[in-house]
Motif scaffolding. Structure first.
Motif, PDB file in Angstrom:
ATOM      1  N   LEU A   1      -8.472   1.661   6.196  1.00  0.00           N
ATOM      2  CA  LEU A   1      -8.030   2.555   7.276  1.00  0.00           C
ATOM      3  C   LEU A   1      -6.658   3.151   6.964  1.00  0.00           C
ATOM      4  O   LEU A   1      -6.411   4.334   7.217  1.00  0.00           O
ATOM      5  N   TYR A   2      -5.772   2.340   6.408  1.00  0.00           N
ATOM      6  CA  TYR A   2      -4.436   2.826   6.048  1.00  0.00           C
ATOM      7  C   TYR A   2      -4.529   3.942   5.012  1.00  0.00           C
ATOM      8  O   TYR A   2      -3.856   4.978   5.121  1.00  0.00           O
TER       9      TYR A   2
ATOM     10  N   LEU B   1      -6.376  -3.655  -3.954  1.00  0.00           N
ATOM     11  CA  LEU B   1      -5.002  -4.134  -3.820  1.00  0.00           C
ATOM     12  C   LEU B   1      -4.881  -5.137  -2.681  1.00  0.00           C
ATOM     13  O   LEU B   1      -4.140  -6.126  -2.783  1.00  0.00           O
ATOM     14  N   SER B   2      -5.624  -4.897  -1.597  1.00  0.00           N
ATOM     15  CA  SER B   2      -5.598  -5.831  -0.469  1.00  0.00           C
ATOM     16  C   SER B   2      -6.073  -7.219  -0.900  1.00  0.00           C
ATOM     17  O   SER B   2      -5.473  -8.237  -0.536  1.00  0.00           O
TER      18      SER B   2
ATOM     19  N   LEU C   1     -11.581   7.358  -4.251  1.00  0.00           N
ATOM     20  CA  LEU C   1     -10.883   6.353  -5.045  1.00  0.00           C
ATOM     21  C   LEU C   1      -9.774   5.638  -4.293  1.00  0.00           C
ATOM     22  O   LEU C   1      -9.594   4.428  -4.456  1.00  0.00           O
ATOM     23  N   LEU C   2      -9.015   6.344  -3.483  1.00  0.00           N
ATOM     24  CA  LEU C   2      -7.883   5.714  -2.823  1.00  0.00           C
ATOM     25  C   LEU C   2      -8.295   4.565  -1.901  1.00  0.00           C
ATOM     26  O   LEU C   2      -7.664   3.504  -1.912  1.00  0.00           O
ATOM     27  N   PRO C   3      -9.333   4.742  -1.066  1.00  0.00           N
ATOM     28  CA  PRO C   3      -9.766   3.580  -0.271  1.00  0.00           C
ATOM     29  C   PRO C   3     -10.216   2.405  -1.137  1.00  0.00           C
ATOM     30  O   PRO C   3      -9.948   1.238  -0.801  1.00  0.00           O
TER      31      PRO C   3
ATOM     32  N   LEU D   1       0.833  -1.210   0.000  1.00  0.00           N
ATOM     33  CA  LEU D   1       0.000   0.000   0.000  1.00  0.00           C
ATOM     34  C   LEU D   1       0.863   1.254   0.000  1.00  0.00           C
ATOM     35  O   LEU D   1       0.544   2.236  -0.676  1.00  0.00           O
ATOM     36  N   ARG D   2       1.939   1.218   0.752  1.00  0.00           N
ATOM     37  CA  ARG D   2       2.832   2.386   0.811  1.00  0.00           C
ATOM     38  C   ARG D   2       3.405   2.686  -0.567  1.00  0.00           C
ATOM     39  O   ARG D   2       3.423   3.841  -1.010  1.00  0.00           O
ATOM     40  N   LEU D   3       3.882   1.650  -1.255  1.00  0.00           N
ATOM     41  CA  LEU D   3       4.451   1.852  -2.590  1.00  0.00           C
ATOM     42  C   LEU D   3       3.397   2.367  -3.560  1.00  0.00           C
ATOM     43  O   LEU D   3       3.659   3.250  -4.376  1.00  0.00           O
ATOM     44  N   LEU D   4       2.192   1.800  -3.471  1.00  0.00           N
ATOM     45  CA  LEU D   4       1.121   2.229  -4.374  1.00  0.00           C
ATOM     46  C   LEU D   4       0.720   3.678  -4.124  1.00  0.00           C
ATOM     47  O   LEU D   4       0.618   4.483  -5.068  1.00  0.00           O
ATOM     48  N   LEU D   5       0.514   4.027  -2.865  1.00  0.00           N
ATOM     49  CA  LEU D   5       0.070   5.386  -2.541  1.00  0.00           C
ATOM     50  C   LEU D   5       1.154   6.410  -2.866  1.00  0.00           C
ATOM     51  O   LEU D   5       0.853   7.514  -3.316  1.00  0.00           O
ATOM     52  N   ASN D   6       2.411   6.044  -2.641  1.00  0.00           N
ATOM     53  CA  ASN D   6       3.503   6.956  -3.009  1.00  0.00           C
ATOM     54  C   ASN D   6       3.557   7.160  -4.520  1.00  0.00           C
ATOM     55  O   ASN D   6       3.793   8.272  -5.011  1.00  0.00           O
TER      56      ASN D   6
END
Length: 364
Positions: free
Chosen positions: A147-148, A108-109, A100-102, A62-67
Motif C-alpha cells: 500500500l505504501y 524489502l518488507s 515492480l515497485l510493489p 521503504l522511503r529510503l529505497l523508493l527515493n
C-alpha cells in the motif's frame, strides 16, 4: 526531473503515520489469532509499541529505497511541453514501475520484518517456535509495504503530471506574452517614412506645423515605448494616441480622414490592448482610397459590451487593397487574456464593422 515523494511533501507524516499504522497492524494480528478481546487490556502494552516501531522502521526503509529508485530511475528525464508527451525513460517505464515497485517493497518488507520479529521473539519473549507468528507479521506488514509503494507511485505520477501541466501552461503563457509584446512593440516603418517625408515638405513652408508634426510623431512612439511592458491601457489613452496618428495622416491626405468617437464617459475607463485602434487605422488607410472626393470616415460605436470600429469601404485596386485583413497578431494578443474575445470583421459593399473587445478591471 526528480519526482517528489510523500516524505518530501509532508515530512511530519513520517513520525505520525507509524502510530495509527502500528495500531491497525496490532488489531489485524489479534484478529488473525482470534484474541481481539485483549486489545483493551493491552492498548498501552509492549506489543503495541513493538508494532508501532516495526511500522516506523519499515516505512523509513521503504522511503529510503523508493527515493533511491526515483533518483536512479526517474519517471522522466526530459519533458517536451510542445506536444505534452513525457519520454526518454531510464529503465523503468510507467507500467513496469507500477508492477515492480510493489514487488520490491514486499521483498524489502520481508527482509526487514523477519529479522526484527525474530529478535523480538527469541531474545525478548524467549520463544523459539514462532514460525506462525512470523508468517502473520510478514503478511500484515507486506500489505502495508505494498500500500505504501502504491501510494508513492500514485503521488509521483500525479506530481509529474502536475509539473508537466504547469510547464505547458508556462510555455503557452510565454507564447501569448510574446505575441502580445510583438503586437505592442511593432513600429510601422511606413508611418515613420511617410512622417519624415511629410516633415521635410512642410519644415520650411510651415515651421509651426512642422513643430506640431514632430510633437505628434514623438507622442506616438513615446506611447509605444512607455507601454511596451503594459498589458492594458485605458480606452481614453488609446483615443489620444489615435488623435495623434490622425493628425499625421491628415497632413498627408489633406484632412480627408474624419474620426468620430462619441462614447459614454464610463467607457473611457475600460481597458484595451495598447495600439489596437491605431493599428486598425493604419491598416485601413493602407487599404483604402482616400482623397478629398472620397474621404475616409471612421467612427467608434458601442454595442453591448464591445466597441465597434465602423468605416466606409472604398478599397484600393490591386492585391494589397483586396487582400484579406490579417488580424492574427491582434487576436493572438487578445488570446493572452481571453480566447473568447477576438476581433472579427463584418464587411458589406459600403461599410466595414470591426468589433473590438474591451476589458473591465475590477478594483479590489
Amino acid at each position: 526531473m526528480k519526482a517528489p515523494t510523500i516524505s518530501k511533501q509532508q515530512k511530519w507524516l513520517r513520525f505520525l503515520l507509524p502510530f495509527p499504522i502500528g495500531m491497525v497492524v496490532y488489531v489485524l494480528i489479534l484478529l488473525v489469532f482470534d484474541t481481539l478481546n485483549q486489545f483493551t487490556a493491552n492498548f498501552f502494552s509492549q506489543e503495541v509499541l513493538v508494532t508501532v516501531l516495526l511500522a516506523f522502521v519499515l516505512m523509513e526503509t521503504l522511503r529510503l529505497l523508493l527515493n533511491a529508485l526515483d533518483k536512479r530511475f526517474p519517471l522522466v528525464t526530459d519533458i517536451q511541453p510542445e506536444n505534452g508527451e513525457m519520454h526518454e525513460f531510464k529503465g523503468l517505464t510507467h507500467s513496469s514501475r507500477i508492477i515492480l515497485l510493489p514487488l520490491v517493497s514486499l521483498l524489502l518488507s520481508v527482509l526487514v520484518i523477519t529479522p526484527l520479529v525474530s529478535v523480538y521473539f527469541y531474545f525478548v519473549l524467549i520463544i523459539s517456535d514462532f514460525n506462525t507468528e512470523l508468517i502473520v507479521f510478514n503478511g500484515v506488514y507486506g500489505v502495508v509495504a505494498i500500500l505504501y509503494s502504491v501510494i508513492h507511485v500514485s503521488t509521483s505520477f500525479l506530481a509529474v503530471h502536475k509539473q508537466l501541466h504547469y510547464k505547458q501552461e508556462q510555455e503557452l503563457r510565454r507564447g501569448m506574452e510574446s505575441d502580445l509584446d510583438k503586437f505592442k512593440m511593432q513600429i510601422n516603418p511606413q508611418l515613420l517614412y511617410d512622417g519624415l517625408e511629410n516633415l521635410i515638405s512642410i519644415v520650411h513652408a510651415k515651421p509651426r506645423m512642422a513643430e506640431q508634426f514632430v510633437n505628434q510623431l514623438s507622442k506616438i512612439y513615446r506611447y509605444s515605448l512607455d507601454n511596451r511592458h503594459v498589458e492594458l491601457v485605458d480606452l481614453k489613452r488609446e483615443l489620444e494616441l489615435s488623435q495623434s496618428l490622425l493628425y499625421l495622416l491628415n497632413i498627408k491626405y489633406s484632412n480627408s480622414i474624419d474620426f468620430e468617437a462619441r462614447l459614454p464617459s464610463e467607457w473611457l475607463h475600460r481597458q484595451i490592448i495598447p495600439c489596437t485602434i491605431s493599428a486598425l487605422i493604419q491598416e485601413l488607410v493602407n487599404r483604402t482610397i482616400i482623397n478629398e472626393f472620397q474621404p475616409l470616415k471612421i467612427r467608434l460605436e458601442t454595442k453591448d459590451d464591445e466597441l465597434y470600429f465602423v468605416c466606409n469601404h472604398n478599397p484600393k485596386i490591386g492585391l494589397n487593397g483586396n487582400g484579406v485583413w490579417n488580424l492574427s497578431l491582434i487576436n493572438n494578443a487578445y488570446a493572452f487574456f481571453n480566447d473568447n474575445k477576438q476581433l472579427e470583421i463584418t464587411q458589406t459593399d459600403q461599410q466595414l464593422h470591426i468589433n473590438i473587445p474591451l476589458f473591465e478591471i475590477e478594483e479590489e
